[in-house]
Design a protein around this motif. Sequence first.
Motif, mmCIF file in Angstrom:
data_model
loop_
_atom_site.group_PDB
_atom_site.id
_atom_site.type_symbol
_atom_site.label_atom_id
_atom_site.label_comp_id
_atom_site.label_asym_id
_atom_site.label_seq_id
_atom_site.Cartn_x
_atom_site.Cartn_y
_atom_site.Cartn_z
ATOM 1 N N PHE A 1 0.829 -1.560 -0.309
ATOM 2 C CA PHE A 1 -0.212 -0.162 0.179
ATOM 3 C C PHE A 1 0.409 1.652 -0.138
ATOM 4 N N PRO A 2 1.901 1.144 0.810
ATOM 5 C CA PRO A 2 2.353 2.396 0.855
ATOM 6 C C PRO A 2 3.439 2.375 -0.407
ATOM 7 N N ALA B 1 -3.494 -8.916 -4.399
ATOM 8 C CA ALA B 1 -4.023 -9.873 -3.499
ATOM 9 C C ALA B 1 -3.049 -9.943 -1.932
ATOM 10 N N GLN B 2 -1.538 -10.303 -2.277
ATOM 11 C CA GLN B 2 -0.968 -10.077 -1.188
ATOM 12 C C GLN B 2 -0.798 -9.137 -0.376
ATOM 13 N N ALA B 3 -0.628 -7.976 -1.521
ATOM 14 C CA ALA B 3 -0.280 -6.440 -0.238
ATOM 15 C C ALA B 3 -1.123 -5.894 0.048
ATOM 16 N N CYS C 1 -3.218 -8.814 1.966
ATOM 17 C CA CYS C 1 -3.355 -9.794 2.997
ATOM 18 C C CYS C 1 -1.650 -9.751 3.915
ATOM 19 N N ARG C 2 -1.293 -8.235 3.167
ATOM 20 C CA ARG C 2 0.053 -8.372 4.336
ATOM 21 C C ARG C 2 -0.399 -7.107 5.327
ATOM 22 N N PRO C 3 0.296 -7.158 6.204
ATOM 23 C CA PRO C 3 0.234 -5.862 7.272
ATOM 24 C C PRO C 3 0.735 -4.891 6.261
ATOM 25 N N PRO C 4 -0.807 -3.736 6.996
ATOM 26 C CA PRO C 4 -0.505 -2.115 5.225
ATOM 27 C C PRO C 4 0.500 -1.633 5.476
#
Length: 303
Positions: free
Chosen positions: A81-82, A223-225, A227-230
């Motif tokens: 996201f970042p 999808a991987q992004a 599901c990981r810490p944002p």
Amino acid sequence: MPAPTAGSPTPLTIRLPDGRRLGLTRYGNPAHRAVVFHHGFGSSGLEVPDNAALLTRLQLQILAPDRPGVGQSSVYRPLTFPSFADDVVAMLDALEIAGPVGVMGWSVGGVHALALAARHPARVAAAQLLSTCLPLGERTVYRHLSWVWKGLLWGQLGFPWLNRTTFLWLSRQWTRHPDRTLAWFIRGMRPAEAHATARHCTLLRDAAVQGFANHGRGVFDDAQAWCRPPGFRIEDVRAPVRLWHGQADGVWGPGNIPYLARRLGGAPMRLLPAQGHMLYLENWPAILEEMSALLAAAATPPL
């Protein structure tokens, strides 16, 4: 990059600082106030309704970037996201848009909109979250997820090879049989989503074809992004936010939208009866009217 025009829509490609391409679609006049639209999962910037007359009346332009691996955007496996928030700021710099902009996000695009507002508060004047999801990888969010979403999170993280294979197969279906694939998805939808999708089938079909470009790589990385810490805090969003959500949303139910609104400092909500996940298509003029008013308010100096 082609010369900007006042036509709508206009495909553009820019070069990011690290050399990657970022594809986007501009709707409206480049001289007007800018609004960044974050597309949904498995889709692209082509999902924006093309209403040039409305944009002209409101003096808005919509910039709809494609996330990495979507459309003309380069694949970027470390997507977060970042990282995409930084890509969007680089896009604005390349387009010589220096001031704060409006930001919209539909579905998982709502999380990307929040990331941009949290990471680059000086660049965001106001935000609208349209049928938004929550960041699946945030621990405090997990207990608010339905059992279906908890299961999807477990499957994406535990069996990534299976999801990669699924998205590759879907990419082939969208490329070879787009109308048949859309019809197949419509049959599995709840009535509110099925009716809206059928009314806007050409727009959503074309957006999905680009969404699943590059052998579905971008969808998998997105999808991987997700599901990981944002990598950002929702509470760091300082811009005014408005939430639009359908009470008949069959993709992301409205039950935890009040929870998100509280984390955004009591952001106003519009919970629309009998409307589903595609509500932005059914309420586009009202959504743009609200964004125009939010940008006007942000530009008005306090007394």
